[in-house]
Write an enzyme that holds these catalytic residues in place. Structure first.
Site, short mmCIF file in Angstrom:
data_model
loop_
_atom_site.label_atom_id
_atom_site.label_comp_id
_atom_site.label_asym_id
_atom_site.label_seq_id
_atom_site.Cartn_x
_atom_site.Cartn_y
_atom_site.Cartn_z
N SER A 94 6.01 37.22 31.30
CA SER A 94 7.22 38.04 31.26
C SER A 94 8.24 37.50 30.25
O SER A 94 9.28 38.10 30.03
CB SER A 94 7.88 38.07 32.65
OG SER A 94 8.33 36.77 33.01
N ASP B 104 3.96 28.89 38.61
CA ASP B 104 4.36 27.49 38.47
C ASP B 104 4.22 26.72 39.78
O ASP B 104 4.26 25.48 39.79
CB ASP B 104 5.80 27.40 37.97
CG ASP B 104 5.93 27.71 36.49
OD1 ASP B 104 4.89 27.77 35.81
OD2 ASP B 104 7.06 27.91 36.01
N ARG C 241 -4.39 25.22 33.90
CA ARG C 241 -4.03 24.56 35.15
C ARG C 241 -5.08 24.71 36.25
O ARG C 241 -5.25 23.80 37.07
CB ARG C 241 -2.67 25.06 35.64
CG ARG C 241 -1.52 24.32 34.98
CD ARG C 241 -0.21 24.53 35.70
NE ARG C 241 0.87 23.94 34.90
CZ ARG C 241 2.06 24.45 34.76
NH1 ARG C 241 2.35 25.59 35.33
NH2 ARG C 241 2.97 23.84 34.03
#
Length: 414
Positions: A161, A301, A332
């Protein structure tokens, strides 16, 4: 720098850095205001320093009037031809559209892991809006030359975004009105943060269920005096530390925040931890933990913090949204699988968009941070439950968002 973190219990109160997401947005809005704004509670982590360097290059005059307070005289008057964004993905995608307001060519340069992160979602829409772009196959560095104009534009929001945020802050200064048509918007709470920041500076942005954004051109940013709220991404790590190894109270945060990572409290409760919510603080207290289910699509996150929580819980936890993890500071999902395997925790990412973590005994090991601040913090929190200690390679990468994290964790040991 390697850091060895031993097992242990924690109990205490900590105040995390300010939200770097809010800080970078406020810095950008201060640049776009022709008058002087004041920002308080600024933490000078690496990403915030990158944003500061960008606004100064683009013409802002920044004066430090206190340890955590800045006076910013705004106005787009480029003082150079190169924006150096460090390793900050948000600064890249935020300041590229803002630089495109200028009629002179400006090159955006990054470093480290940022050079491998895709930026091609910006080039097509910028060209549609009248910006001349010299790209590098969809990666940094590239050059933009405006001025950006309004109009209608389609944007792919499935990867990030952040570019939409950049457009929303830049286009109120365009000559014409703009309608942004967004496909598959993700991390919509971050778009709410952008709309909120713009409103605090007197700029209106409207949207229709995050699928269309209407931005009136020719608006003006008004000066603001803001205190930047605490960072929920950092707070999440501290709260998980409390949930797995004692009790931690985090100050200068509120559940009323628009930050996406307030959702960590839902995961903590589902895992069995006690959570106490007060006006300007949240406390997490350790209880017997069990496997939980959680969808982190809009708050990616949180994955490293949730991995530390799941590793300490009995049974299997299911976390959805791994498709959002490919283009972070590291891959990740793979980094979590690889590093938690070293400490004896099974992480299964074979199913599309799903991570399953079987909690258990955490064993001593030497692990890699993957130069990823959130991975380093995740492994440090898991070390609290280790049967021994965990050594984290390149632990200094926590400076990207929370330079004092490891020291703060030590302060609350009991």
């Amino acid at each position: 720098m390697d850091k060895t973190v031993p097992s242990g219990r924690v109990k205490g109160t900590l105040t995390p850095p300010c939200s770097k997401s809010y800080a970078q947005r406020a810095l950008a809005a201060s640049l776009l205001c022709e008058e002087t704004s004041v920002l308080r509670n600024i933490e000078f982590c690496s990403d915030t320093r990158s944003a500061l360097q960008c606004i100064e290059t683009l013409g802002a005059r920044v004066t430090r009037i206190g340890e955590e307070t800045l006076s910013i005289e705004g106005g787009l008057r480029p003082q150079g031809h190169t924006l150096r964004v460090g390793e900050s993905g948000l600064s890249t995608r935020l300041f590229t559209p803002i630089a495109s307001l200028c009629g002179t060519p400006i090159t955006i340069e990054g470093e480290g892991t940022l050079l491998r992160r895709p930026m091609e979602m910006m080039t097509g829409p910028l060209r549609t809006l009248g910006v001349r772009v010299r790209d590098n196959g969809g990666f940094l560095p590239f050059e933009v030359r405006g001025p950006i104009r309004g109009g209608e534009v389609d944007v792919d929001g499935s990867v990030s975004s952040q570019f939409i945020t950049g457009l929303m802050l830049a286009l109120p200064l365009a000559r014409h009105d703009t309608t942004i048509h967004v496909r598959s918007a993700v991390s919509t709470p971050y778009l709410d943060m952008t709309i909120d920041t713009a409103a605090r500076f007197g700029v209106e942005i409207c949207h229709n269920d995050y699928e269309e954004f209407y931005i009136e051109g020719g608006q003006r940013y008004s000066p603001a005096c803001l205190s930047i709220e605490g960072d929920w991404s950092a707070a999440a790590m501290l709260l998980v530390a409390g949930a797995v190894a004692g009790e931690v109270t985090v100050r200068n945060i509120s559940m009323l925040s628009k930050q996406a990572d307030t959702a960590v409290c839902t995961a903590l409760v589902r895992a069995g931890a006690a959570v106490i919510n007060e006006a300007d603080s949240v406390t997490a207290i350790s209880r017997p933990l069990h496997g939980f289910e959680f969808d982190a699509t809009n708050c990616p996150d949180l994955f490293p913090a949730l991995a530390a929580l799941a590793a300490a819980a009995d049974g299997v936890s299911t976390i959805r949204g791994t498709s959002r993890l490919l283009h972070k500071e590291s891959n990740r999902a793979e980094a979590i699988r690889e590093e938690y395997a070293k400490v004896g925790i099974e992480v299964d990412i074979s199913e599309e968009d799903v991570m399953r973590i079987r909690g258990g005994k955490i064993r001593p090991a030497r692990v890699s941070s993957h130069d990823d601040h959130r991975m380093a913090m995740s492994m440090a929190v898991s070390a609290l439950r280790c049967d021994g200690q965990i050594t984290i390679e390149n632990a200094e990468c926590v400076a990207k968002s929370y330079p004092g994290f490891l020291e703060d964790l030590e302060k609350i040991r009991v």
